[in-house]
Scaffold this motif. Structure first.
Motif, mmCIF file in Angstrom:
data_model
loop_
_atom_site.group_PDB
_atom_site.id
_atom_site.type_symbol
_atom_site.label_atom_id
_atom_site.label_comp_id
_atom_site.label_asym_id
_atom_site.label_seq_id
_atom_site.Cartn_x
_atom_site.Cartn_y
_atom_site.Cartn_z
ATOM 1 N N VAL A 129 22.814 27.761 61.401
ATOM 2 C CA VAL A 129 21.550 27.029 61.282
ATOM 3 C C VAL A 129 20.684 27.368 62.494
ATOM 4 O O VAL A 129 21.178 27.348 63.624
ATOM 5 C CB VAL A 129 21.814 25.506 61.250
ATOM 6 C CG1 VAL A 129 20.510 24.727 61.375
ATOM 7 C CG2 VAL A 129 22.558 25.118 59.982
ATOM 8 N N VAL B 85 29.889 24.898 61.940
ATOM 9 C CA VAL B 85 28.538 25.422 61.757
ATOM 10 C C VAL B 85 28.079 26.014 63.088
ATOM 11 O O VAL B 85 28.375 25.467 64.156
ATOM 12 C CB VAL B 85 27.561 24.298 61.318
ATOM 13 C CG1 VAL B 85 26.154 24.844 61.158
ATOM 14 C CG2 VAL B 85 28.010 23.662 60.008
ATOM 15 N N MET C 177 18.482 27.728 57.334
ATOM 16 C CA MET C 177 19.850 28.236 57.205
ATOM 17 C C MET C 177 19.775 29.746 57.247
ATOM 18 O O MET C 177 19.272 30.370 56.310
ATOM 19 C CB MET C 177 20.447 27.801 55.872
ATOM 20 C CG MET C 177 20.504 26.309 55.701
ATOM 21 S SD MET C 177 21.996 25.625 56.401
ATOM 22 C CE MET C 177 23.022 25.766 55.033
ATOM 23 N N THR D 80 24.541 37.555 58.189
ATOM 24 C CA THR D 80 24.364 37.999 56.813
ATOM 25 C C THR D 80 23.577 36.931 56.077
ATOM 26 O O THR D 80 24.021 35.792 55.974
ATOM 27 C CB THR D 80 25.733 38.178 56.134
ATOM 28 O OG1 THR D 80 26.504 39.066 56.929
ATOM 29 C CG2 THR D 80 25.587 38.728 54.735
ATOM 30 N N SER D 81 22.414 37.297 55.581
ATOM 31 C CA SER D 81 21.594 36.277 54.945
ATOM 32 C C SER D 81 22.021 36.093 53.495
ATOM 33 O O SER D 81 22.631 36.955 52.890
ATOM 34 C CB SER D 81 20.122 36.653 55.022
ATOM 35 O OG SER D 81 19.933 37.876 54.360
ATOM 36 N N LEU D 82 21.710 34.929 52.991
ATOM 37 C CA LEU D 82 22.098 34.577 51.638
ATOM 38 C C LEU D 82 20.873 34.075 50.899
ATOM 39 O O LEU D 82 19.948 33.558 51.500
ATOM 40 C CB LEU D 82 23.144 33.461 51.670
ATOM 41 C CG LEU D 82 24.553 33.870 52.079
ATOM 42 C CD1 LEU D 82 25.353 32.657 52.444
ATOM 43 C CD2 LEU D 82 25.230 34.625 50.969
ATOM 44 N N PRO E 246 28.677 29.218 58.442
ATOM 45 C CA PRO E 246 27.235 29.205 58.235
ATOM 46 C C PRO E 246 26.497 29.023 59.557
ATOM 47 O O PRO E 246 27.041 28.472 60.512
ATOM 48 C CB PRO E 246 26.999 27.997 57.335
ATOM 49 C CG PRO E 246 28.165 27.105 57.555
ATOM 50 C CD PRO E 246 29.319 27.981 57.980
ATOM 51 N N GLY F 293 37.087 36.528 61.852
ATOM 52 C CA GLY F 293 37.687 36.447 60.521
ATOM 53 C C GLY F 293 37.301 35.212 59.755
ATOM 54 O O GLY F 293 37.482 35.134 58.558
ATOM 55 N N LYS F 294 36.791 34.209 60.441
ATOM 56 C CA LYS F 294 36.328 33.015 59.738
ATOM 57 C C LYS F 294 34.851 33.186 59.411
ATOM 58 O O LYS F 294 34.087 33.653 60.241
ATOM 59 C CB LYS F 294 36.475 31.790 60.651
ATOM 60 C CG LYS F 294 37.668 30.929 60.313
ATOM 61 C CD LYS F 294 37.559 29.609 61.061
ATOM 62 C CE LYS F 294 38.933 29.100 61.421
ATOM 63 N NZ LYS F 294 38.982 28.456 62.708
ATOM 64 N N VAL F 295 34.487 32.790 58.206
ATOM 65 C CA VAL F 295 33.090 32.902 57.821
ATOM 66 C C VAL F 295 32.434 31.543 58.020
ATOM 67 O O VAL F 295 32.860 30.562 57.436
ATOM 68 C CB VAL F 295 32.973 33.344 56.352
ATOM 69 C CG1 VAL F 295 31.526 33.332 55.917
ATOM 70 C CG2 VAL F 295 33.573 34.729 56.183
ATOM 71 N N GLY G 104 22.192 32.017 57.362
ATOM 72 C CA GLY G 104 23.168 32.824 56.634
ATOM 73 C C GLY G 104 24.569 32.580 57.167
ATOM 74 O O GLY G 104 24.866 31.478 57.641
ATOM 75 N N ILE G 105 25.395 33.612 57.134
ATOM 76 C CA ILE G 105 26.768 33.446 57.589
ATOM 77 C C ILE G 105 27.120 34.503 58.617
ATOM 78 O O ILE G 105 26.554 35.599 58.634
ATOM 79 C CB ILE G 105 27.760 33.524 56.404
ATOM 80 C CG1 ILE G 105 27.452 34.715 55.487
ATOM 81 C CG2 ILE G 105 27.710 32.240 55.596
ATOM 82 C CD1 ILE G 105 28.370 34.805 54.290
ATOM 83 N N ILE G 106 28.055 34.119 59.486
ATOM 84 C CA ILE G 106 28.554 35.109 60.441
ATOM 85 C C ILE G 106 30.082 35.159 60.350
ATOM 86 O O ILE G 106 30.717 34.258 59.812
ATOM 87 C CB ILE G 106 28.159 34.771 61.900
ATOM 88 C CG1 ILE G 106 28.640 33.361 62.280
ATOM 89 C CG2 ILE G 106 26.672 34.916 62.115
ATOM 90 C CD1 ILE G 106 28.624 33.104 63.761
ATOM 91 N N ASN G 107 30.612 36.209 60.885
ATOM 92 C CA ASN G 107 32.062 36.373 60.926
ATOM 93 C C ASN G 107 32.534 36.027 62.332
ATOM 94 O O ASN G 107 32.266 36.731 63.288
ATOM 95 C CB ASN G 107 32.398 37.831 60.586
ATOM 96 C CG ASN G 107 33.805 38.208 60.972
ATOM 97 O OD1 ASN G 107 34.684 37.346 61.050
ATOM 98 N ND2 ASN G 107 34.022 39.491 61.216
ATOM 99 N N ASN H 285 25.254 39.677 64.288
ATOM 100 C CA ASN H 285 24.731 40.009 62.981
ATOM 101 C C ASN H 285 24.896 38.850 62.009
ATOM 102 O O ASN H 285 26.002 38.388 61.769
ATOM 103 C CB ASN H 285 25.502 41.219 62.459
ATOM 104 C CG ASN H 285 24.611 42.137 61.697
ATOM 105 O OD1 ASN H 285 23.423 41.824 61.492
ATOM 106 N ND2 ASN H 285 25.147 43.250 61.273
#
Lengths: 756, 167
Positions: B72, B101, B58, B49-51, B70, B66-68, B60-63, B47
């Protein structure tokens, strides 16, 4: 005479603590050397140098405090070590033995000192030990004995010029071992020097400011003198010529004051305060990796000499009261050394009498405390890790599979885990806490300078400096505090004449206080100045189009909040509204970064009160989760006023496409996160979603969301730096199910909507 | 969320033995490679998470435990057509200068040794593809040509700097 004179318990305890720490290290080094020697290995020069430094600094401090036998003992040990260091003699087992013995003796002396505050009555035989060292020195220099006596006499001479024993010694040493010293100074040592020097400078500044109010307080002068002296000594060791020169000049002046030959006048104290600024900038240079050069040094030195030469012609009538007080103090201390039992008590009671403004930080230093210095980086890492643990804990406790088990033992274990994690989190947070006293102390200087500049009289009263806040909070409130205090001093407090006309005392009063209220720290700045002018603010806001005619009768509270509007302040820099508002939006922005809020209250003619309310922890927030399409957003629960479903009849569509809803006669603009974040282009009627109304901003703002998911503790994480700044999002948090939620940056979003 | 939790964790850090080793992956029919020393792990698509306000590549971000971090999309980064993610889609997590990344690729192929002498510099002629500037060299392995990527450029090319200058 080895009784302690004016040096109080505090300095001595610090000295003992530092020395013991250094001696413990030295012991280890010595043992290492011994092992090395036995194995036939080479002697590491660094080890010798580190032992040398320890003895040298103990010698210096002991000489300064007036601990004669300790000074002599370390001197001899140092001489012997110097021979080894310079290669005049090879290190032998006998040397190490005697150094260990010296180190042991010194530690015993420290213990004795700590109990008795005097060197007298120390049971060990120091003279005998000294003699043995001298014998070893003589042995070691038998081959090239020519250089030795000369050096010895030189050292002796330097010792006579107390109270600065290491000064001349250092000068000579520095020449001989210049290159070596350079090699000796590691970046860590420079860093340490910078830290120490900044502390010393801060201390001096505080004392000088206090001294301005009480110019005949000997203790303060002594304290400034001591700090200046230590700084000079340190700078001398590192070979920072400029710093030590300037310090030396200042020290000479302070010595005159100290010995009663001069009285510290206001302009001289000002000069020394300026000198401190010069020193501080030199040290900042050093911290930035540049040389510790003081620009304009020559002019500064000249200026200082001018003040100095004036001082030497001070009329005798002026010095008498000081001398008397100095003598009285001497007597007092002598008396003390006679009556052993009462000593500790009287020392501390004397301290509290003489220095009512002694702050908590100082007090806590005066007992031997088990404090260790820890790298901030490490603390940050620990804090991060604790954050991770909080997340993993919530992953475990919210795990649907585990929940489905419905076993009591699992429940029990989880609640035990939760309890421990919470405790761990509290502890880790507490470790990053720093008292506000340091920051508050700096404000004294600010107010003093502002008052002098504007010919005002201002008393700054500080309360609650012992309140502790997180390190990051301290960084963020430093600028806002300066802004607020500057506003109070510049525009709030009137000129003395104007004040008296109004029947107020000529001296203005600003109270800076801090306290913990519930889960927040309140930092309050209260002045008894002119207060905010409601009419002018309203007029201005109207001009700027921030409010409409119909709002002119809004509550005071809301009027005051107008000054935080960006644009409001910039226009007012030229200032016709009693100047308030200068940089006030900066204040709000900074405070909001740490999720705090600013409250203003003012009574015209009576004064203004600004309250910074800052949450205790900045890393964890109580947030309301809401879903917009697939994305989960969070808003700090604190900021949410209400959430509701809007009926179509309450929606007003403005010409420019901005939707506004009407709630109980209030108009609230709506922000569609769908559009802002391009999540979806399906225009959906407002009545189908839920509007979450927040409290921030002049009129508040409503967010349209699809669903509210509930409330949860969130561990805030910054967004990856790689992404740059993201509009309207201040950070993110990982939820128990592994999903990420975005934390909305309300003030930023509001600006996007509100700015016409 | 159908996340693939089985992650392949590789030895992190630069290792002499890693020299000349490349992790290859597919985008369309073409095989690409990144130096393995930058790769910290490979995970299945999860999953994202788009920003807002990000360039289209880009995602978005993933977990990541526990680390977030980015993410690509390499396809989009190369200016290629977007393609739906499937069960073969992978995220290669690379780490350069402490920046982590995730790179979304069609699928991961294999780890291969390509000796220095088999790597040719990128072609001078700039064709239609804007991906050329990310090429570090062309690796020839038997009959195949691997396009070896310059990870540094892939992550930190000027486009990104411009982006942060605007925001």
């Amino acid at each position: 005479m080895s009784t302690l004179l004016n040096d109080d318990k505090e300095i001595l305890v610090d000295f003992i603590n530092e020395s013991n720490e250094a001696l413990e290290k030295t012991e280890l080094v010595l043992l290492g050397l011994e092992e090395n020697l036995a194995a036939g290995g080479d002697v590491d020069e660094n080890d010798i140098n580190s032992i040398f430094r320890t003895f040298h600094s103990i010698k210096g401090s002991a000489g300064f405090i007036g601990l004669v036998s300790m000074n002599q003992l370390t001197h001899e040990a140092e001489t012997l070590l110097d021979n080894v260091r310079k290669g005049k003699t090879d290190l032998k087992k006998a040397h190490i033995d005697i150094f260990l013995e010296v180190s042991d003796t010194l530690m015993m002396m420290m213990n004795h000192l700590h109990e008795n505050f005097s060197e007298e009555g120390f049971p060990g035989d120091i003279d005998e030990l000294k003699e043995r060292i001298v014998r070893l020195i003589d042995d070691s220099t038998a081959d090239d004995g020519k250089t030795k006596p000369a050096k010895k006499s030189e050292k002796k001479k330097s010792k006579k010029t107390e109270p600065a024993p290491q000064k001349t010694g250092d000068g000579a040493d520095a020449k001989v071992t210049d290159a070596m010293l350079d090699a000796l100074i590691s970046p860590e040592m420079v860093k340490q020097f910078v830290v120490d020097a900044s502390e010393l400078l801060d201390g001096m500044e505080q004392d000088l400011l206090a001294l301005e109010k009480a110019p005949d307080n000997m203790e303060l002068i002594e304290s400034v003198f001591r700090n200046m002296h230590s700084l000079k000594g340190n700078a001398g060791f590192f070979n920072y010529g400029d710093i030590s020169q300037v310090c030396h000049r200042a020290e000479t002046f302070l010595d005159l004051v100290r010995s009663g030959k001069a009285l510290a006048e206001a302009n001289q104290i000002s000069l020394i305060l300026q000198v401190l600024d010069f020193l501080r900038s030199a040290i900042e240079n050093l911290d930035a990796g540049k040389p510790a050069v003081i620009s304009g040094k020559i002019g500064l030195l000249d200026l200082m000499s001018d003040v100095l030469s004036l001082e030497e012609e001070v009329s005798p009538s002026e010095e008498t009261p000081e001398k008397a007080s100095a003598e009285q103090e001497q007597k007092e201390t002598n008396k003390k050394s006679e009556s052993q039992e009462q000593k500790t008590e009287s020392v501390s009671s004397k301290k509290t009498e003489a220095k009512p403004q002694t702050n908590a930080a100082k007090k806590s230093r005066s007992s031997i405390s088990d404090v260790i210095r820890v790298d901030v980086e490490k603390l940050n890492k620990l804090m991060n890790l604790v954050g991770e643990i909080v997340i993993s804990e919530s992953m475990v406790s919210h795990n649907p599979d585990l929940r489905a088990l419905e076993m009591e033992s699992v429940e029990k274990s989880i609640s035990y885990l939760q309890k421990n994690v919470r405790e761990l989190q509290e502890l880790a947070t507490a470790m990053r806490m720093i008292p506000l006293s340091g920051l508050f102390g700096k404000m004294k200087r600010l107010i003093r300078d502002l008052a002098t500049k504007n010919n005002k009289k201002i008393d700054l009263i500080i309360n609650g400096g012992e309140t502790e806040v997180d390190r990051s909070v301290l960084e963020h409130i430093s600028d806002p505090l300066v802004h607020i205090l500057r506003n109070s001093a510049d525009h709030g407090i009137e000129a003395p004449a104007a004040r008296e006309e109004k029947g107020k005392p000529g001296t203005g009063r600003i109270e800076l206080s801090a306290k913990q209220v519930g889960g927040e720290i309140w930092i309050i700045v209260e002045d008894d100045g002119n207060g905010l002018n409601r009419e002018k603010i309203l007029k201005k806001a109207l001009e700027k189009g921030l409010i409409s005619e119909s709002e002119m009768d809004m509550a005071d509270e809301k009027v005051w909040n107008l000054i935080f509007q960006p644009g409001f302040s910039t226009a007012d820099k030229v200032s016709d509204i009693s100047g308030r508002g200068v940089g006030m939006d900066v204040v709000v922005r900074n405070v909001e970064k740490i999720r705090g809020r600013v409250e203003v209250d003012s009574t015209q003619g009576q004064g203004t009160r600004v309250n910074l309310r800052i949450p205790l922890t900045t890393a964890i927030v109580d947030g309301m989760l809401m879903r917009v399409e697939e994305t989960i957003y969070a808003i700090p629960t604190l900021d949410i006023k209400e959430s509701l479903q809007v009926g179509e009849q309450n929606v007003v569509d403005l010409m420019d496409g901005q939707e506004v809803i009407k709630i109980r006669e209030r108009l609230i603009p709506i922000l569609r996160l769908h559009e802002l974040h391009e999540l979806s282009f399906k225009a959906k009627p407002l009545s189908e979603g839920i509007v979450v109304v927040t409290e921030k901003g002049a009129q508040g703002i409503g967010f349209l969301v699809d669903e509210i998911l509930g409330q949860q503790q969130l561990v805030i994480k910054p967004l990856p730096e790689y992404l740059g700044n993201i509009k309207g999002v201040s950070g993110c948090a990982v939820l128990g199910n592994g999903e990420i939620c975005l934390i909305l940056d309300l003030s930023n979003l509001i600006k996007m909507v509100e700015v016409p | 969320m159908e996340a693939v939790d089985e992650a392949v964790v590789l030895e992190p850090g630069v290792n002499a033995a890693n020299e000349g080793q490349f992790l290859t992956f597919m985008i369309g029919e073409q095989q690409y490679g990144v130096e393995i020393k930058y790769v910290t792990e490979i995970i299945g698509i999860q999953n994202i998470t788009s920003l807002p306000d990000l360039p289209h590549f880009m995602k978005g971000i993933i977990n990541l435990r526990g680390k977030v971090i980015p993410v690509v999309d390499v396809r989009l980064r190369f200016g290629m057509e977007e393609r739906d993610y499937d069960e073969r889609t992978c995220i290669i997590v690379v780490s350069i200068n402490d920046t982590n990344v995730g790179l979304v690729v069609d699928t991961v192929a294999e780890v291969m040794n390509i000796p220095e002498e088999s790597i040719e510099p990128p072609p001078k002629v700039n064709s239609k593809a804007n991906g050329n500037r990310f090429i570090y060299g062309l690796g020839k392995v038997q009959d195949n040509v691997q396009i070896l990527l310059d990870t540094q450029k892939l992550l930190f090319d000027e486009e990104l700097e411009q982006l942060s200058a605007i925001t």
